[in-house]
Write an enzyme that holds these catalytic residues in place. Structure first.
Site, mmCIF file in Angstrom:
data_model
loop_
_atom_site.group_PDB
_atom_site.id
_atom_site.type_symbol
_atom_site.label_atom_id
_atom_site.label_comp_id
_atom_site.label_asym_id
_atom_site.label_seq_id
_atom_site.Cartn_x
_atom_site.Cartn_y
_atom_site.Cartn_z
ATOM 1 N N ASP A 1 -1.440 -0.958 -0.338
ATOM 2 C CA ASP A 1 -1.203 -2.131 -1.184
ATOM 3 C C ASP A 1 0.196 -2.640 -0.863
ATOM 4 O O ASP A 1 1.187 -1.932 -1.066
ATOM 5 C CB ASP A 1 -1.283 -1.769 -2.661
ATOM 6 C CG ASP A 1 -2.699 -1.394 -3.095
ATOM 7 O OD1 ASP A 1 -3.645 -1.787 -2.396
ATOM 8 O OD2 ASP A 1 -2.847 -0.702 -4.117
ATOM 9 N N ASP B 1 -13.692 -5.197 -7.958
ATOM 10 C CA ASP B 1 -12.767 -4.565 -8.905
ATOM 11 C C ASP B 1 -13.379 -4.555 -10.306
ATOM 12 O O ASP B 1 -13.030 -5.391 -11.147
ATOM 13 C CB ASP B 1 -11.424 -5.305 -8.935
ATOM 14 C CG ASP B 1 -10.679 -5.212 -7.616
ATOM 15 O OD1 ASP B 1 -10.500 -4.090 -7.119
ATOM 16 O OD2 ASP B 1 -10.274 -6.261 -7.076
#
Length: 530
Positions: free
Chosen positions: A231, A386
């Site tokens: 990330d 997600d």
């Protein structure tokens, strides 16, 4: 030596250039039809769809000089689609003629129990001696494709290697100095670089090298992939760092968690044996002109040192920069591919696209999923899901797809559904993970990256119920994500679900669980690995 790359403007050819440079050679691009005939060695790294590739070859006037070059038995290496275009045609683009150098049609995989595309590391069985494979030691190589060529009458003398994926298919060909492979040597680590080096060094590829050929080769097996995820965002000082969230919160004591620099970490994971590396851009960077996007440089620098597949996610959508220039999602994806990405991941926008598709039941042809997959192939489009759990007492309480869970809700609820979110998990939508995955598959996506907000950062293991629900509903590969905390979680997800890959971040960044330990554990459990 004049090594020439036939780049017709689609897909990631930067990695091929970087691999050639890494091996100590220089390469130039074919910019005109005459450059093809002037080449001493020609490499054709075809990417995308068969029809799009042939259209571009005709558009640039490359077909006739390419045929002349091939018929003269001059040194040639085709990669992936560069192999498929040598055949007469493909089911991917009915009615579009290939180069016709090799007899036969390229057809879609027919095995219904396996995911298509085939994405990952598989073996090869050598069918005849070749200078191209000198020194090869039965390593696995990287494949990503939905269509394959089979041995049939008239093409037997071309077959160099075969591979099994539900059925036997041709994984490389060679006749004289003309060779091509379905796998990607530039993405196959040290083994792939060695094959590429053999081609570059050989003065005469048709000169046979002595090697042992098995008369009864065992079926090759596709490995389960271990993916390292980074990330990436800018911290409060404006520096790009790798961070990690806890239920998607990346701050600790007010500061963005800094777990390292993206390029350095990616190189470390490559050296440790990661099968793929995924970058998720969790900073918007919306005001930058496309050429100055910080993630482009990350990809460019990483692809100079990392020779396994790279995926980039975050920001793959249309936008207008601070200068007023507009970019379509396809424009953005194209820049990322040219900078070294092999796949792009679409997150929040995929939810909005799926909502529209579910409402109308029709493909618009204008969504980023459809446009990118049409040009680069569905194997290049990953959907990042997600979701979070929403508990209900009964399936009748919601129109969404529910499961009966082994982990009851806070009020004893025995059922739940998985609500998709956007904006980094901050906004829930009235669409569930199953609807999103099946809609995006129908629109042309080639892989699902299945996260779970409830599991993120918990180190308690993957959400097997979610993974099984989605995996049983789609025919494209699924990557399990969120929750890995120890090596047993990886063997568990592969043993109890049909997931083709498992992804982790924090435990790799913090070196709590080395990738080598995961691979060793999987081998002990009899799970195929690279």
């Amino acid at each position: 030596m004049n090594i020439t790359l036939l780049d017709y403007g689609a897909g990631n050819v930067r990695s091929v250039r970087n691999a050639i440079k890494k091996l100590g050679f220089t390469v130039t691009d074919a910019k005109t039809p005459a450059d093809i005939l002037a080449a001493e060695k020609l490499i054709f790294p075809g990417v995308g769809s068969f029809g799009s590739a042939m259209q571009r070859l005709h558009q640039f006037g490359y077909v006739e000089p390419l045929l002349e070059y091939l018929r003269a038995d001059r040194p040639f290496l085709g990669i992936c689609l560069g192999l498929q275009t040598l055949f007469e045609g493909s089911e991917e683009a009915l009615g579009v003629a290939g180069l016709g150098i090799i007899k036969g049609q390229v057809r879609r995989f027919t095995e219904t129990t396996l995911s298509v595309p085939q994405i990952g590391w598989n073996g090869i069985n050598i069918r005849k001696p070749s200078r191209l494979l000198a020194g090869f030691a039965e390593e696995k190589l990287y494949f990503v494709h939905s269509y394959r060529a089979a041995i049939e009458a008239g093409n037997e003398e071309w077959v160099l290697t075969t591979t099994n994926y539900g059925e036997e298919f041709i994984s490389s060909v060679q006749k004289g100095n003309v060779a091509a492979c379905q796998f990607h040597p530039e993405k196959s680590g040290a083994a792939g670089l060695m094959i590429l080096k053999n081609f570059l060094e050989a003065t005469d590829l048709s000169a046979v090298s002595p090697m042992e050929i098995s008369t009864a080769p065992a079926e090759t097996r596709l490995a389960k992939r271990i993916i390292a995820c980074l990330d990436v965002r800018s911290n409060d000082n404006g520096d790009l760092v790798v961070t990690k969230g806890d239920q998607y919160d990346v701050r600790d004591k007010g500061e963005v968690r800094n777990l390292g620099k993206p390029v350095e970490l990616a190189r470390r994971y490559y050296e440790e044996g990661a099968d793929e590396i995924t970058f998720l851009n969790i900073t918007g960077f919306r005001d930058f002109p496309m050429k100055d996007q910080p993630m482009l440089e990350v990809l460019q620098r990483t692809s100079e040192q990392v020779f396994v597949p790279l995926t980039i996610g975050g920001g793959i959508r249309e936008f207008t920069d601070s200068t007023g220039k507009h970019y379509s999602a396809l424009d953005v994806a194209s820049e990322y591919f040219r900078s070294g990405a092999d796949k792009i991941s679409i997150g929040s926008d995929a939810v909005l696209i799926a909502e529209e598709y579910l409402k109308t039941g029709k493909k618009s042809g204008t969504s980023s999923i459809e446009q990118i997959s049409a040009v680069y192939g569905n194997q290049a489009v990953v959907i990042s899901v997600d979701p979070r759990r929403v508990y209900v007492k009964s399936p009748a309480d919601t129109p969404r797809h529910t499961i009966k869970t082994k982990f009851p809700g806070p009020n004893g609820e025995e059922y739940c559904w998985y609500q998709c979110t956007i904006k980094g998990g901050r906004e829930g939508r009235e669409v569930d993970a199953l609807e999103l995955a099946t809609s995006c598959e129908a629109l042309g996506a080639g892989e699902i990256l299945l996260n779970c907000i409830d599991k993120d950062g918990t180190n308690s293991g993957f959400d097997l119920e979610l993974i099984n629900q989605v995996r049983q509903a789609v025919s494209i590969p699924v990557i399990a994500s969120s929750g890995a905390g120890r090596v047993e979680h990886f063997s568990e997800v592969f043993a109890e679900t049909g997931a083709e890959a498992a992804l982790a971040a924090g435990i790799f960044h913090r070196q709590e669980v080395p990738i080598s330990a995961v691979k060793a554990h999987l081998r002990e459990k009899g799970i195929e690995t690279r």
